[in-house]
Design an enzyme around this catalytic site. Structure first.
Site, PDB file in Angstrom:
ATOM      1  N   ASP A  84       0.859  -1.180   0.000  1.00 30.10           N
ATOM      2  CA  ASP A  84       0.000   0.000   0.000  1.00 30.10           C
ATOM      3  C   ASP A  84       0.893   1.228   0.000  1.00 30.10           C
ATOM      4  OD1 ASP A  84      -0.028   1.020   3.116  1.00 30.10           O
ATOM      5  OD2 ASP A  84      -0.026  -1.162   3.022  1.00 30.10           O
ATOM      6  N   ASP A 173      -9.848   3.569   5.951  1.00 30.56           N
ATOM      7  CA  ASP A 173      -8.752   3.490   6.921  1.00 30.56           C
ATOM      8  C   ASP A 173      -9.197   4.136   8.233  1.00 30.56           C
ATOM      9  OD1 ASP A 173      -6.430   3.678   8.397  1.00 30.56           O
ATOM     10  OD2 ASP A 173      -5.235   4.617   6.821  1.00 30.56           O
ATOM     11  N   GLU A 175      -8.009   4.511  11.999  1.00 33.80           N
ATOM     12  CA  GLU A 175      -6.923   4.316  12.950  1.00 33.80           C
ATOM     13  C   GLU A 175      -6.795   5.520  13.864  1.00 33.80           C
ATOM     14  OE1 GLU A 175      -2.800   4.728  11.115  1.00 33.80           O
ATOM     15  OE2 GLU A 175      -3.968   4.191   9.315  1.00 33.80           O
TER      16      GLU A 175
END
Length: 285
Positions: A84, A173, A175
């Protein structure tokens, strides 16, 4: 006729237009003061200040440690190597990665509703042209705007999907917050509802259920280890070590494992949990 009291000069009353003009002038001055223009909407955080420094795992490494993962032989069997990337990688040597056995990639496209990756075309189209199956991901900032707003922004700026056999579903994503409170100042229920909003909007726009990137530690802390998504959204989990370890609530298995942040050429390397034909199946939907 009115009587004027001795000693007080007569002054005409101010017109409504004069008063309104004065108020508008004061308002204009206030809007011109530093920090007033472009301020965040009530209840929302400002737009990200350094989105180029935020990528899948940037905060995982900062909070959970960055190790050079070395997957055990059992993990490598029947798996597919991937990477990634984001703007911090710049122009990526895709032919080098292809020759080393990398067969898929996720590319950061957007963050919040104000940032697009300036290297997106080279990374997203370059990986495709080199033969990789690729997809894009969105770095979530749930305190800056709604889930629907960010999903729409993502789809409009590189997060779309097509059944061409070479495009993976988009990924969200989730986080640690790079800008403050770990859980973005939201309750567990608030974060879960924000993600539901994002995923529902993405599916309405593309017809696909998106992948979710998150760590077990963050998930436990910020969602109360919610099991709301495990039955639908494929899991992409970071853990830098020899095994994938404990999974977040709701998932009985992972789809992608980000096993290192210090791998060759680009740093972040992943393993798809299955053979190449299963990766193709994920792309085709």
């Amino acid at each position: 006729m009115p009587v004027l009291r001795s000693g007080f000069p007569h002054r005409p009353a101010r017109s409504l237009a004069t008063v309104a003009g004065a108020l508008l002038a004061v308002l204009s001055l206030l809007l011109g003061l530093p920090g007033t223009a472009g301020a965040a909407a009530p209840g929302r955080a400002p737009e990200p200040a350094h989105p180029g420094q935020d990528w899948a795992g940037s905060q995982i490494a900062a909070h959970e440690g960055a190790g050079a993962g070395a997957p055990a032989g059992a993990a490598l069997a029947g798996s597919v190597e991937g990477v990634d990337v984001s703007s911090h990688n710049g122009n990526v040597a895709w032919s080098t990665l292809w020759n080393s056995g990398v067969r898929f990639a996720y590319v950061k496209a957007t963050e919040s509703t104000s940032y697009t990756n300036p290297y997106f075309a080279q990374q997203y189209n370059g990986s495709y042209n080199a033969g990789l199956i690729r997809g894009s991901y969105h770095f979530a900032t749930p305190n800056t705007s709604s889930g629907a707003a960010q999903a729409n922004y993502f789809v409009d700026h590189g997060g779309g999907w097509s059944r061409d056999g070479k495009t993976l579903p988009g990924a969200l994503d989730m986080e640690y917050n790079p800008y403050g409170s770990t859980c973005y100042g939201l309750s567990a229920a608030g974060l879960v509802n924000w993600m539901k909003d994002w995923f529902a909007t993405y599916k309405a726009r593309t017809g696909r259920d998106a992948v979710i990137y998150t760590s077990t530690s963050w998930w436990k802390q910020c969602t109360g280890n919610s099991s709301a998504f495990g039955a639908v959204n494929p899991l992409w989990v970071p853990r830098y070590g020899s095994s994938v370890g404990e999974l977040p609530g709701g998932w009985g298995f992972h789809t992608i494992w980000q096993y290192t942040s210090t791998g060759p050429t680009v740093g972040d390397h992943n393993l798809f949990n299955g053979a190449y034909d299963r990766l193709q199946a994920l792309a085709n939907g």
